[in-house]
Write an enzyme that holds these catalytic residues in place. Structure first.
Site, mmCIF file in Angstrom:
data_model
loop_
_atom_site.group_PDB
_atom_site.id
_atom_site.type_symbol
_atom_site.label_atom_id
_atom_site.label_comp_id
_atom_site.label_asym_id
_atom_site.label_seq_id
_atom_site.Cartn_x
_atom_site.Cartn_y
_atom_site.Cartn_z
ATOM 1 N N HIS A 205 0.841 -1.203 0.000
ATOM 2 C CA HIS A 205 0.000 0.000 0.000
ATOM 3 C C HIS A 205 0.879 1.257 0.000
ATOM 4 O O HIS A 205 0.661 2.184 -0.776
ATOM 5 C CB HIS A 205 -0.925 -0.036 1.225
ATOM 6 C CG HIS A 205 -1.754 1.192 1.424
ATOM 7 N ND1 HIS A 205 -3.084 1.260 1.067
ATOM 8 C CD2 HIS A 205 -1.450 2.399 1.948
ATOM 9 C CE1 HIS A 205 -3.548 2.456 1.357
ATOM 10 N NE2 HIS A 205 -2.578 3.174 1.900
ATOM 11 N N GLU A 206 1.883 1.261 0.864
ATOM 12 C CA GLU A 206 2.767 2.431 0.946
ATOM 13 C C GLU A 206 3.588 2.583 -0.331
ATOM 14 O O GLU A 206 3.797 3.693 -0.821
ATOM 15 C CB GLU A 206 3.690 2.330 2.159
ATOM 16 C CG GLU A 206 2.975 2.265 3.506
ATOM 17 C CD GLU A 206 1.979 3.389 3.711
ATOM 18 O OE1 GLU A 206 2.116 4.434 3.058
ATOM 19 O OE2 GLU A 206 1.035 3.208 4.507
ATOM 20 N N HIS B 257 1.609 4.279 -2.931
ATOM 21 C CA HIS B 257 1.566 5.736 -2.772
ATOM 22 C C HIS B 257 2.784 6.366 -3.436
ATOM 23 O O HIS B 257 2.687 7.402 -4.084
ATOM 24 C CB HIS B 257 1.582 6.114 -1.286
ATOM 25 C CG HIS B 257 0.212 6.118 -0.657
ATOM 26 N ND1 HIS B 257 -0.877 6.676 -1.267
ATOM 27 C CD2 HIS B 257 -0.231 5.635 0.525
ATOM 28 C CE1 HIS B 257 -1.938 6.534 -0.481
ATOM 29 N NE2 HIS B 257 -1.566 5.889 0.612
ATOM 30 N N GLU C 278 -6.348 6.763 -1.256
ATOM 31 C CA GLU C 278 -6.282 5.590 -0.370
ATOM 32 C C GLU C 278 -6.870 4.364 -1.068
ATOM 33 O O GLU C 278 -6.284 3.285 -1.040
ATOM 34 C CB GLU C 278 -7.039 5.849 0.935
ATOM 35 C CG GLU C 278 -6.369 6.837 1.878
ATOM 36 C CD GLU C 278 -4.968 6.418 2.284
ATOM 37 O OE1 GLU C 278 -4.748 5.223 2.553
ATOM 38 O OE2 GLU C 278 -4.081 7.278 2.301
#
Lengths: 405, 185
Positions: free
Chosen positions: A145-146, A149, A230
């Site tokens: 997930h990071e 980003h 997100e």
């Protein structure tokens, strides 16, 4: 991936000019309020200078400041091999040339964030609480997930949006204080003609409206984008790991944790994988929250049974949300290829040893605090505090004498 | 005159169109090559880890000589493999043997408590994951590249400049699914 960046760039530009226009308008109106003749230009100048300074600051030092504020410490591979390996795995899965720096925050609340306006100087920070609660697959989900980003250039977008929001808030703050203390325009007495007095009233009303609505508008805009990013990062993470269950379980564990992150505040909250400030909220809070409700993110991830491509995520999102909303940009949906998820990893939690995980996390924190570790041949790990100053340490199990430098 | 200019403009446009397709093909092919290099790095890393693993495990696992011999054998096979297909074959056998070893470790509590072994095990897990993620990325790139080669109109350019389809790196699941044999001697 390329298309995602492209569409993000376009979106950044629209946002950039949109919020910039709002900023200039506010600067002009506030300036005119103080001085009808030359004030508008001064106001615009002031707004732009403030914005340039803050942007430059956050562009060049933002990530350093953020990491310092949250008490993050950079780690090497030997501090927490698993974390390092998981980050490398996600780097390989994403097929990117850069390697983000890895930071650990000594905090029992499980959470994580990514930072760095350029992918080359990006960083991923996780708390020691995250390391001790998640198994390998869940950690992988969070790191994915990071990583998403970073790869999708979300951080640049959110940094600039955040600065715009900050400047607009500061300006309306200054305006209200000025009204409260100064009582209004300095030049009002000078302007004697009736028409200019009328214009003055209009400017004043306009200024008050802008001072109230400006920050709210900017904030809604900012939050809307933040929430979208997100979801997008969740979709990318599912695609990278091919195992949405990992991230879903991780989000569940993070949401169920009763610890509260010590170092988080209003400014840094949007950066984290799960909002560290607010408890998972009601529908009403949706419009003003930086993150989508966790339960909904989990529901979408768990529903990705047939495939984990961007198309699948968009489809499932609409199914669960019950309304049409573009989460994934069209250009990406068109290009996205079918991706099948990995199934059958569900017994992974059986192998997970919470005691071992907590020990690993504690070891990592000890290593950050300059503890020295020695692996004895008999399999015992000896941990030596930094203030131990004898030249030799004896293994408590086998009695081997280890020389210290 | 005006028709000539229009004709010329059309020709130039067509050439530009073909150039852009050609460049896209080159980019995709390079991405495939780069993705392959990533797999290769990780496969080498696994090969390097194995002697170390055998060395650590040898003292504890006295009854699993067959598995260890297999690991060594498949490792050297994998190191000598040339084509993508051969490599995939040998590497999947190696993965299978390592999986068997991992199952047997459960019977050796002393080994499981050994810090050196635990560190090695994490390294091995990570390397296996990296291989599979690199493979995943490689296969995605190959799919996009092959699609481009087969689809119109890029297939014309691909045919002209001899762009060839790439092979997927597929691990045959046979070895991984094989049930480890339990011996009672």
């Amino acid at each position: 991936m390329w298309e995602l960046i492209q569409s993000n760039r376009r979106k950044s530009l629209i946002l950039f000019f949109g919020m910039g226009a709002l900023l200039i308008l506010i600067g002009y109106v506030f300036g005119s309020y103080y001085d009808p003749e030359a004030g508008g230009v001064v106001g615009v100048f002031f707004a732009i200078v403030l914005w340039v300074i803050l942007s430059a600051l956050s562009y060049f030092a933002g990530s350093k400041i953020l990491l310092a504020v949250s008490g993050a410490k950079e780690v090497t591979k030997d501090v927490h091999p698993q974390l390092y390996n998981v980050v490398e795995e996600m780097k390989i899965a994403a097929g990117v040339p850069f390697f983000p720096k890895i930071y650990i925050i000594d905090d029992p609340a499980p959470n994580a964030f990514a930072t760095g306006v350029k992918p080359e100087n990006s960083a991923i920070a996780v708390t020691s609480g995250l390391l001790s609660t998640l198994n390998r697959y869940e950690l992988q989900g969070v790191v994915a997930h990071e990583m998403s980003h970073i790869v999708n250039r979300d951080i640049l977008l959110m940094t600039f949006a955040g600065v715009m929001l900050g400047v607009i808030t500061i300006m309306s703050d200054i305006f209200f204080r000025g009204m409260y203390f100064g009582g209004g325009s300095r030049y009002r007495s000078r302007s004697s003609s009736k028409s200019s007095g009328q214009a003055q009233v209009i400017v004043m009303i306009l200024a008050i409206i802008l001072a109230i609505l400006g920050p709210v508008l900017a904030q809604l805009f900012y939050f809307a984008i933040s929430r979208k990013r997100e979801y997008l990062a969740d979709a990318s993470a599912a695609r990278l790991t091919r195992y949405p269950e990992g991230l879903a379980n991780a989000l569940e564990k993070i949401a169920n944790s009763t610890h509260k992150l010590r170092s988080a505040n209003k400014v840094t909250a949007p950066m984290y994988i799960v909002n560290p400030l607010k408890r998972e909220g009601m529908k009403l809070a949706d419009l003003t929250s930086t993150h989508p409700p966790i339960s909904e993110r989990i529901k979408i991830l768990r529903a990705l049974q047939q495939g984990v491509s961007y198309n699948d995520y968009q489809r499932v999102f609409e199914m669960i949300h019950g309304k049409k909303e573009k989460i994934i940009p069209d250009s990406v949906l068109k290009e996205s290829i079918a991706v099948t998820p990995v199934i059958g990893l569900t017994n992974e939690d059986k192998d997970f040893n919470p005691i071992e995980a907590r020990r690993e996390a504690n070891d990592a924190v000890m290593k950050l605090n300059d503890y020295n570790f020695i692996n004895c041949k008999c399999g015992v790990k000896i941990k030596i505090p930094p203030d131990y100053n004898k030249p030799i340490v004896v293994c408590p199990r086998c009695g081997t004498r280890h020389q210290l430098r | 005159m005006i028709y000539f200019i229009i004709f010329l403009a059309v020709i130039v446009l067509i050439i530009l169109f073909f150039v852009s397709i050609y460049n896209a093909l080159i980019r995709l092919r390079n991405q495939v090559k780069n993705a392959w290099a990533q797999i290769d790095v990780q496969l080498k890393r696994r090969h390097d880890l194995i002697p170390n693993l055998i060395e650590t495990v040898k003292g504890y696992m006295t009854h699993e000589r067959q598995i260890m011999e297999n690991i060594t054998k498949y490792r050297s096979q994998a190191m000598n493999a040339q084509t993508v297909g051969e490599k995939a074959q040998a590497e999947s056998l190696l993965s299978g043997a390592l999986g068997q070893l991992r199952v047997q470790v459960e019977n050796y509590p002393d080994l499981k408590a050994n810090q050196n072994f635990l560190a090695l095990q994490e390294e091995l897990t990570a390397t296996e994951n990296k291989i599979s993620f690199a493979r995943q990325n490689y296969n995605d790139q190959v799919l996009m590249y092959n699609n481009k080669i087969q689809m119109f109109p890029s297939n014309i350019v691909a045919g002209m400049f001899n762009f060839k389809e790439e092979e997927f790196f597929e691990i045959k699941d046979v070895a991984e699914k094989e049930v480890p044999k339990v011996s009672f001697n």
